[in-house]
Motif scaffolding. Sequence first.
Motif, PDB file in Angstrom:
ATOM      1  N   ILE A   1      30.181   0.204 -44.576  1.00 26.47           N
ATOM      2  CA  ILE A   1      30.415  -0.966 -45.413  1.00 26.47           C
ATOM      3  C   ILE A   1      29.741  -2.149 -44.735  1.00 26.47           C
ATOM      4  CG2 ILE A   1      32.148  -2.428 -46.511  1.00 26.47           C
ATOM      5  CD1 ILE A   1      34.150  -0.100 -45.946  1.00 26.47           C
ATOM      6  N   GLU A   2      28.844  -2.796 -45.420  1.00 24.27           N
ATOM      7  CA  GLU A   2      28.201  -3.997 -44.890  1.00 24.27           C
ATOM      8  C   GLU A   2      28.894  -5.202 -45.506  1.00 24.27           C
ATOM      9  OE1 GLU A   2      24.115  -4.269 -44.279  1.00 24.27           O
ATOM     10  OE2 GLU A   2      23.763  -2.112 -44.195  1.00 24.27           O
ATOM     11  N   ASP A   3      29.814  -5.766 -44.739  1.00 27.68           N
ATOM     12  CA  ASP A   3      30.590  -6.912 -45.214  1.00 27.68           C
ATOM     13  C   ASP A   3      29.738  -8.165 -45.064  1.00 27.68           C
ATOM     14  OD1 ASP A   3      32.652  -8.423 -46.178  1.00 27.68           O
ATOM     15  OD2 ASP A   3      33.788  -8.435 -44.314  1.00 27.68           O
ATOM     16  N   SER A   4      28.799  -8.306 -45.965  1.00 28.62           N
ATOM     17  CA  SER A   4      27.739  -9.300 -45.808  1.00 28.62           C
ATOM     18  C   SER A   4      28.158 -10.712 -46.189  1.00 28.62           C
ATOM     19  CB  SER A   4      26.525  -8.900 -46.659  1.00 28.62           C
ATOM     20  OG  SER A   4      26.902  -8.763 -48.017  1.00 28.62           O
ATOM     21  N   VAL A   5      29.306 -10.882 -46.845  1.00 24.83           N
ATOM     22  CA  VAL A   5      29.730 -12.213 -47.253  1.00 24.83           C
ATOM     23  C   VAL A   5      30.063 -13.037 -46.012  1.00 24.83           C
ATOM     24  CG1 VAL A   5      31.395 -13.561 -48.557  1.00 24.83           C
ATOM     25  CG2 VAL A   5      30.650 -11.329 -49.422  1.00 24.83           C
ATOM     26  N   GLY A   6      29.262 -14.011 -45.723  1.00 21.08           N
ATOM     27  CA  GLY A   6      29.457 -14.837 -44.545  1.00 21.08           C
ATOM     28  C   GLY A   6      28.705 -14.335 -43.331  1.00 21.08           C
ATOM     29  N   GLY A   7      28.420 -13.036 -43.298  1.00 23.96           N
ATOM     30  CA  GLY A   7      27.641 -12.459 -42.205  1.00 23.96           C
ATOM     31  C   GLY A   7      28.209 -12.705 -40.829  1.00 23.96           C
ATOM     32  N   CYS A   8      29.535 -12.612 -40.667  1.00 19.30           N
ATOM     33  CA  CYS A   8      30.153 -12.935 -39.380  1.00 19.30           C
ATOM     34  C   CYS A   8      30.680 -11.685 -38.691  1.00 19.30           C
ATOM     35  CB  CYS A   8      31.281 -13.942 -39.564  1.00 19.30           C
ATOM     36  SG  CYS A   8      32.684 -13.273 -40.468  1.00 19.30           S
ATOM     37  N   SER A   9      31.021 -11.840 -37.443  1.00 19.64           N
ATOM     38  CA  SER A   9      31.561 -10.732 -36.660  1.00 19.64           C
ATOM     39  C   SER A   9      32.928 -10.310 -37.188  1.00 19.64           C
ATOM     40  CB  SER A   9      31.688 -11.152 -35.198  1.00 19.64           C
ATOM     41  OG  SER A   9      32.369 -10.181 -34.439  1.00 19.64           O
ATOM     42  N   ILE A  10      33.125  -8.985 -37.284  1.00 19.48           N
ATOM     43  CA  ILE A  10      34.451  -8.427 -37.549  1.00 19.48           C
ATOM     44  C   ILE A  10      35.037  -8.079 -36.187  1.00 19.48           C
ATOM     45  CG2 ILE A  10      35.771  -6.673 -38.777  1.00 19.48           C
ATOM     46  CD1 ILE A  10      33.393  -6.339 -40.661  1.00 19.48           C
ATOM     47  N   ASN A  11      36.177  -8.670 -35.860  1.00 18.30           N
ATOM     48  CA  ASN A  11      36.656  -8.648 -34.479  1.00 18.30           C
ATOM     49  C   ASN A  11      37.699  -7.587 -34.167  1.00 18.30           C
ATOM     50  OD1 ASN A  11      35.005 -10.856 -33.789  1.00 18.30           O
ATOM     51  ND2 ASN A  11      36.514 -12.290 -34.618  1.00 18.30           N
ATOM     52  N   ALA A  12      38.413  -7.093 -35.168  1.00 19.03           N
ATOM     53  CA  ALA A  12      39.460  -6.103 -34.908  1.00 19.03           C
ATOM     54  C   ALA A  12      39.802  -5.377 -36.199  1.00 19.03           C
ATOM     55  CB  ALA A  12      40.705  -6.765 -34.321  1.00 19.03           C
ATOM     56  N   VAL A  13      40.398  -4.189 -36.037  1.00 15.41           N
ATOM     57  CA  VAL A  13      40.760  -3.361 -37.187  1.00 15.41           C
ATOM     58  C   VAL A  13      42.014  -2.574 -36.839  1.00 15.41           C
ATOM     59  CG1 VAL A  13      39.233  -1.495 -36.399  1.00 15.41           C
ATOM     60  CG2 VAL A  13      39.924  -1.587 -38.806  1.00 15.41           C
ATOM     61  N   THR A  14      42.846  -2.320 -37.843  1.00 14.36           N
ATOM     62  CA  THR A  14      44.019  -1.475 -37.672  1.00 14.36           C
ATOM     63  C   THR A  14      44.293  -0.747 -38.980  1.00 14.36           C
ATOM     64  OG1 THR A  14      46.320  -1.422 -36.901  1.00 14.36           O
ATOM     65  CG2 THR A  14      45.712  -3.234 -38.356  1.00 14.36           C
ATOM     66  N   CYS A  15      44.963   0.397 -38.890  1.00 15.04           N
ATOM     67  CA  CYS A  15      45.276   1.179 -40.082  1.00 15.04           C
ATOM     68  C   CYS A  15      46.538   0.654 -40.746  1.00 15.04           C
ATOM     69  CB  CYS A  15      45.480   2.649 -39.716  1.00 15.04           C
ATOM     70  SG  CYS A  15      43.962   3.535 -39.353  1.00 15.04           S
ATOM     71  N   GLU A  16      46.579   0.763 -42.063  1.00 15.26           N
ATOM     72  CA  GLU A  16      47.803   0.508 -42.806  1.00 15.26           C
ATOM     73  C   GLU A  16      48.027   1.702 -43.719  1.00 15.26           C
ATOM     74  OE1 GLU A  16      49.975  -2.639 -45.801  1.00 15.26           O
ATOM     75  OE2 GLU A  16      47.826  -2.407 -45.834  1.00 15.26           O
ATOM     76  N   GLY A  17      48.870   2.626 -43.323  1.00 10.93           N
ATOM     77  CA  GLY A  17      49.078   3.836 -44.104  1.00 10.93           C
ATOM     78  C   GLY A  17      47.924   4.810 -43.936  1.00 10.93           C
ATOM     79  N   ILE A  18      47.896   5.802 -44.789  1.00  9.56           N
ATOM     80  CA  ILE A  18      46.910   6.879 -44.679  1.00  9.56           C
ATOM     81  C   ILE A  18      45.539   6.442 -45.174  1.00  9.56           C
ATOM     82  CG2 ILE A  18      46.318   9.210 -45.464  1.00  9.56           C
ATOM     83  CD1 ILE A  18      49.312   9.783 -45.648  1.00  9.56           C
ATOM     84  N   SER A  19      45.506   5.668 -46.235  1.00  4.86           N
ATOM     85  CA  SER A  19      44.236   5.379 -46.902  1.00  4.86           C
ATOM     86  C   SER A  19      43.761   3.943 -46.769  1.00  4.86           C
ATOM     87  CB  SER A  19      44.351   5.729 -48.396  1.00  4.86           C
ATOM     88  OG  SER A  19      44.705   7.080 -48.572  1.00  4.86           O
ATOM     89  N   GLU A  20      44.559   3.081 -46.179  1.00  8.11           N
ATOM     90  CA  GLU A  20      44.191   1.677 -46.090  1.00  8.11           C
ATOM     91  C   GLU A  20      43.996   1.239 -44.646  1.00  8.11           C
ATOM     92  OE1 GLU A  20      46.244  -0.322 -49.989  1.00  8.11           O
ATOM     93  OE2 GLU A  20      47.523   0.004 -48.251  1.00  8.11           O
ATOM     94  N   PHE A  21      43.142   0.245 -44.454  1.00  9.66           N
ATOM     95  CA  PHE A  21      42.979  -0.359 -43.139  1.00  9.66           C
ATOM     96  C   PHE A  21      42.746  -1.854 -43.300  1.00  9.66           C
ATOM     97  CE2 PHE A  21      38.750   0.981 -44.450  1.00  9.66           C
ATOM     98  CZ  PHE A  21      37.913  -0.047 -44.063  1.00  9.66           C
ATOM     99  N   ILE A  22      42.932  -2.585 -42.204  1.00  6.87           N
ATOM    100  CA  ILE A  22      42.873  -4.044 -42.223  1.00  6.87           C
ATOM    101  C   ILE A  22      41.869  -4.515 -41.189  1.00  6.87           C
ATOM    102  CG2 ILE A  22      44.218  -6.175 -42.066  1.00  6.87           C
ATOM    103  CD1 ILE A  22      46.736  -4.377 -42.299  1.00  6.87           C
TER     104      ILE A  22
END
Length: 389
Positions: A186-207
Motif C-alpha cells: 500500500i503506497e499511502d501517498s497522501v501527504g507523502g510522510c513517514s509511517i512511524n508505527a503499526v499494530t494489529c486490531e483483530g484478525i483482519s484490521e491494523f492501525i
Amino acid sequence: MAFAEVHSRVNKRFNQQNFQSLQGHENLLVKYTQQKIAKVGWRPNSKGYSSHENIFATGTWDELQNVVNIWNFEKGTTYQEGKEPLINEPQLVTSVPHQGGVTDLKFLDDEKLMTSSSNGSLELMHYSRSRQELQSIFKWKNIHHSQSKSCPCTGFTVNMPNIITVGEDSRINILKIDAQAPVATIEDSVGGCSINAVTCEGISEFITVDSMGRLKVWDLRQPLTKSAKVMVLSGEQISLQCIDQHPNQPHVAVTGSHDGSIIIWDLRQDRYPAVVLKAHLSTVWEVKFHRHFPNNLFTCSDDGTIWHWDGSMITTTTLPTSIRNFSDTESIANKNPWLISDVIRNKIKIASLAPHNKLPINSCDIINQDLLCGTDGEAIMIAQDLLLK
C-alpha cells in the motif's frame, strides 16, 4: 533529569497530587553495555522455566556495527562468604551482527525473534535456549525504499499469517512467512510522510500512525486503496511516533507524539482523539499497557524519563455523576475510564521511575512486575518489583 526539573514539569502539566514519586523507583537496576540501545523486548514466559529466569533481547543503533543481543536476567542477590551481597545483573548470552540500526524488535514466541532495520529490511531469527544461539531464519531485504535507495522500516506487527511493515517511504507491506516479495504493498501517498508505527486490531484490521498526526485503521478484507478510517489530531500537525492498544478493550488506543503528548483514542468514534495529555517534554518513543494489569501504562521519552501511569484509582465509583448515571444503549462497562479526560487528570497517579536519567530512553517493555528500558546512555535499566494493581 534533576529533581527540580521534574518538579517544574509536573506543575505545568499535572496537579502535584498526580505524582506518587519524583525520587525514582527504589529497586532500579542499571547495566552499562557500551552500546546505544534502540529497542528492548522480554521473551514471553514459557512453562517449565524458572519464574526468576527472564530472557530479553536488545537491539542497537548508531554503532559502527549494530547488534542484536540476548540477555539472561536471574533476579535476586548472590551471597558469598566474607563479601558484600551482590545484586544479580543481566548476563550477555549471545550477540549477532545486525545490518543497520534496529528500529523495532519483538519476540513472536519463546523461540522466534523478529527485527526491522534502518536499511529497510526485516529479519526473522531463531533463539535456541539449549545451545544459547541466535540464528537468522529468513530476511526480507529492501522492502522499504525511495527510488533506488533503501530507507528505514520503522516498525512491524505480526498476526499470522500476516506480517505488516511500515516505513519512512510511506509504504505498508503485507508479507507472508517464506515469501520473499510482499503479497501486497500500500503506497499511502497522501501527504507523502513517514509511517512511524503499526499494530494489529483483530484478525483482519491494523492501525498505523504517521508524521502528519494521523491514525489510520486499515481492513485487509476491503480494497487497500484507502484506509477504512482516518482519525486526526486537531490543530497543528504533530507527528505520532508510537501506539499500543488496551489489551481487554482494543477500541482504546494510546499514542505518543513528537511534542511529548500522550493521546488516547476511542476507535469507535469518527474523527478526533478522546483525551490529549501534555506529558513529557520531548518525543515519546514508546507506550506500553501491561498485558495483565491494563490499569498500568508505561511511557518513555527522548527527555530521559520513564513514567508509570497507575490508573487503578479509576473505577466506576470515581466516574463523574453524569457518566455513572449513563443509561443509553452503551453500558457503563463499555465506557472505559481511560477515555474520560477529567477522570484521568484527577485520578491518575504517575511515578517517574528514573528522574535522574538525562539521556533519551528509546524503548520499554513490561513483563510480570519488571519494566525493561533501553537508553542512549548505553545502558539497560530494569525497574523491578513494581506495585501493580
